[in-house]
Write a protein that holds these residues in place. Structure first.
Motif, mmCIF file in Angstrom:
data_model
loop_
_atom_site.group_PDB
_atom_site.id
_atom_site.type_symbol
_atom_site.label_atom_id
_atom_site.label_comp_id
_atom_site.label_asym_id
_atom_site.label_seq_id
_atom_site.Cartn_x
_atom_site.Cartn_y
_atom_site.Cartn_z
ATOM 1 N N VAL A 56 -47.356 -60.962 57.801
ATOM 2 C CA VAL A 56 -46.820 -61.139 59.149
ATOM 3 C C VAL A 56 -47.956 -61.269 60.155
ATOM 4 O O VAL A 56 -48.832 -60.419 60.232
ATOM 5 N N ASN A 57 -47.935 -62.343 60.922
ATOM 6 C CA ASN A 57 -48.852 -62.522 62.037
ATOM 7 C C ASN A 57 -48.255 -61.726 63.196
ATOM 8 O O ASN A 57 -47.181 -62.058 63.700
ATOM 9 N N LEU A 58 -48.928 -60.660 63.614
ATOM 10 C CA LEU A 58 -48.356 -59.757 64.617
ATOM 11 C C LEU A 58 -48.221 -60.404 65.993
ATOM 12 O O LEU A 58 -47.343 -60.029 66.765
ATOM 13 N N ASN A 59 -49.050 -61.367 66.298
ATOM 14 C CA ASN A 59 -48.899 -62.077 67.565
ATOM 15 C C ASN A 59 -47.648 -62.966 67.535
ATOM 16 O O ASN A 59 -46.901 -63.035 68.505
ATOM 17 N N ASP A 60 -47.415 -63.627 66.399
ATOM 18 C CA ASP A 60 -46.207 -64.447 66.268
ATOM 19 C C ASP A 60 -44.956 -63.578 66.297
ATOM 20 O O ASP A 60 -43.912 -63.992 66.791
ATOM 21 N N ARG A 84 -59.250 -62.459 62.021
ATOM 22 C CA ARG A 84 -58.148 -61.825 61.286
ATOM 23 C C ARG A 84 -58.523 -60.395 60.929
ATOM 24 O O ARG A 84 -59.622 -60.130 60.464
ATOM 25 N N ARG A 85 -57.598 -59.505 61.163
ATOM 26 C CA ARG A 85 -57.767 -58.112 60.746
ATOM 27 C C ARG A 85 -56.440 -57.686 60.130
ATOM 28 O O ARG A 85 -55.445 -57.546 60.839
ATOM 29 N N MET A 133 -53.884 -50.808 67.344
ATOM 30 C CA MET A 133 -55.177 -50.565 66.707
ATOM 31 C C MET A 133 -55.944 -51.860 66.446
ATOM 32 O O MET A 133 -56.997 -51.842 65.834
ATOM 33 N N GLY A 134 -55.419 -52.973 66.925
ATOM 34 C CA GLY A 134 -56.150 -54.232 66.833
ATOM 35 C C GLY A 134 -55.938 -55.040 65.575
ATOM 36 O O GLY A 134 -56.652 -56.014 65.338
ATOM 37 N N TYR A 135 -54.953 -54.672 64.755
ATOM 38 C CA TYR A 135 -54.667 -55.479 63.567
ATOM 39 C C TYR A 135 -53.965 -56.765 63.995
ATOM 40 O O TYR A 135 -53.167 -56.769 64.934
ATOM 41 N N THR A 136 -54.263 -57.852 63.297
ATOM 42 C CA THR A 136 -53.644 -59.139 63.612
ATOM 43 C C THR A 136 -52.548 -59.498 62.614
ATOM 44 O O THR A 136 -51.663 -60.291 62.924
ATOM 45 N N HIS A 137 -52.611 -58.918 61.416
ATOM 46 C CA HIS A 137 -51.656 -59.231 60.360
ATOM 47 C C HIS A 137 -51.341 -57.973 59.547
ATOM 48 O O HIS A 137 -52.174 -57.072 59.454
#
Length: 139
Positions: free
Chosen positions: A37-41, A16-17, A109-113
């Protein structure tokens, strides 16, 4: 014969980032709910939305504004507090009211949430209702 463990079938999770430096300006048109917010979802929840482009190659002149995107990059890189994106939920669908280019920058930039304001159009009466109906609930 090989013996397997349950871990052999579970894909590795990306660490998680989360970007934590947000401001939440008072806005009467937005419900006072904040959702992580989960950016992948988000990628899957916005499938079919003509203005959303998860992958860099999908970002076209008509829907992508490089000036906005490049405005947010240095602010995010420096950890500056920025205004949280606004999301809307209506009839079981999510859309972005404001903040698409901020979300693109987080993803790139690699953030996940990230946190976001949530607008309430489905008549939810509580934050628990909103989260249970949202496609973007935390993992």
């Amino acid at each position: 014969m090989k013996t397997y463990s349950i871990e052999d079938f579970i894909p590795e999770r990306q660490p998680r980032r989360i970007y934590e430096s947000f401001t939440f300006n008072e806005n009467k048109s937005v419900a006072p709910h904040v959702l992580e917010v989960n950016l992948n979802d988000l990628r899957f929840a916005l499938k079919g939305d003509i203005v959303w482009a998860f992958e860099k190659g999908e970002r076209m002149d008509g829907t992508f504004k490089p000036g906005k995107y490049h405005h947010w990059l240095p602010l995010i890189q420096s950890g500056e507090p920025i205004e949280a994106p606004y999301l809307s939920f209506n009839r079981g669908r999510v859309s972005i009211v404001d903040g698409r280019h901020r979300l693109y920058a987080f993803i790139d930039m690699g953030y996940t949430h990230c946190n976001g304001f949530c607008r309430n159009k489905d008549g939810w009466t509580s934050e628990d209702d909103m989260i249970s109906n949202a496609y973007l609930a935390n993992e």
